[in-house]
Design a protein around this motif. Sequence first.
Motif, PDB file in Angstrom:
ATOM      1  N   GLU A  52       0.797  -1.206  -0.101  1.00 56.53           N
ATOM      2  CA  GLU A  52       0.068  -0.078   0.023  1.00 56.53           C
ATOM      3  C   GLU A  52       0.662   1.244   0.188  1.00 56.53           C
ATOM      4  O   GLU A  52       0.416   2.301  -0.468  1.00 56.53           O
ATOM      5  CB  GLU A  52      -0.966  -0.215   1.173  1.00 56.53           C
ATOM      6  CG  GLU A  52      -1.883  -0.960   0.853  1.00 56.53           C
ATOM      7  CD  GLU A  52      -3.011  -1.100   2.128  1.00 56.53           C
ATOM      8  OE1 GLU A  52      -3.167   0.131   2.754  1.00 56.53           O
ATOM      9  OE2 GLU A  52      -3.847  -1.857   2.208  1.00 56.53           O
ATOM     10  N   ASP A 101       0.773   9.449  -5.594  1.00 57.30           N
ATOM     11  CA  ASP A 101       0.971  10.671  -5.301  1.00 57.30           C
ATOM     12  C   ASP A 101       2.229  11.568  -5.641  1.00 57.30           C
ATOM     13  O   ASP A 101       2.136  12.626  -6.526  1.00 57.30           O
ATOM     14  CB  ASP A 101       1.322  10.744  -3.574  1.00 57.30           C
ATOM     15  CG  ASP A 101      -0.014  10.468  -3.041  1.00 57.30           C
ATOM     16  OD1 ASP A 101      -0.920  10.380  -3.466  1.00 57.30           O
ATOM     17  OD2 ASP A 101      -0.080  10.195  -1.614  1.00 57.30           O
ATOM     18  N   GLN A 113       0.665   4.291  -2.656  1.00 62.24           N
ATOM     19  CA  GLN A 113       0.717   5.617  -2.457  1.00 62.24           C
ATOM     20  C   GLN A 113       1.767   6.503  -2.922  1.00 62.24           C
ATOM     21  O   GLN A 113       1.561   7.618  -3.565  1.00 62.24           O
ATOM     22  CB  GLN A 113       0.729   5.987  -0.863  1.00 62.24           C
ATOM     23  CG  GLN A 113       0.647   7.199  -0.547  1.00 62.24           C
ATOM     24  CD  GLN A 113       0.578   7.412   1.055  1.00 62.24           C
ATOM     25  OE1 GLN A 113       0.691   6.655   1.845  1.00 62.24           O
ATOM     26  NE2 GLN A 113       0.356   8.812   1.278  1.00 62.24           N
TER      27      GLN A 113
END
Length: 193
Positions: A25, A33, A29
Amino acid sequence: MKVTYITPGFIFVLKNIYLKRWSVEGLFQVVSDTLECEIKTLGYPRAALFSFCMALVAYNILSVIQAALRSVHGQGKINAGVSNYYLVEEIQSTYTGMMIAIPDVEWKFVTHLSLPTFTELLKQWAAKVDLKRFASSPKAQKKSQPKRKKEPNRPHVSTARLLADKQRQSRHSRLEQQTSSLVETPLPQALQT
């Protein structure tokens, strides 16, 4: 309901799988991002998939750079103090100018390097990196919100209820204006007898 016995070894395996989930995860991210793999205007599934795959390739390159930095500067220093955002921003801003200043021919030697030689070259370059330029911003402490005081003579009223009351009042006042204007209109003389 049937209860089965789970061995302690199986619990250990499940725990390790769950802990690895967070690293995956974290990867997603960083990819979404920092490397901007989710482009809103890509309406075609193949284009979106291609963009995501390119972001994963970029993430692998970022991981190699971080590994080189960790081997030279130490794991704790890189994990705690280096920002992925600033690393990616530096690579994006420097790459175009570097490709103009240094022709492709100058980079061909890298394709012929063995893995250990390439690793040493990356370490040499990593040793020259000024980590202060890529320092992550410290997270500010959250300011505690003051407790709201409850007043016994002023109970909580929902916003929806206030809006509904205001709408009801405006509707009622419009009706009053319409009826008052009807009363104030004079009757024709033929009807006044």
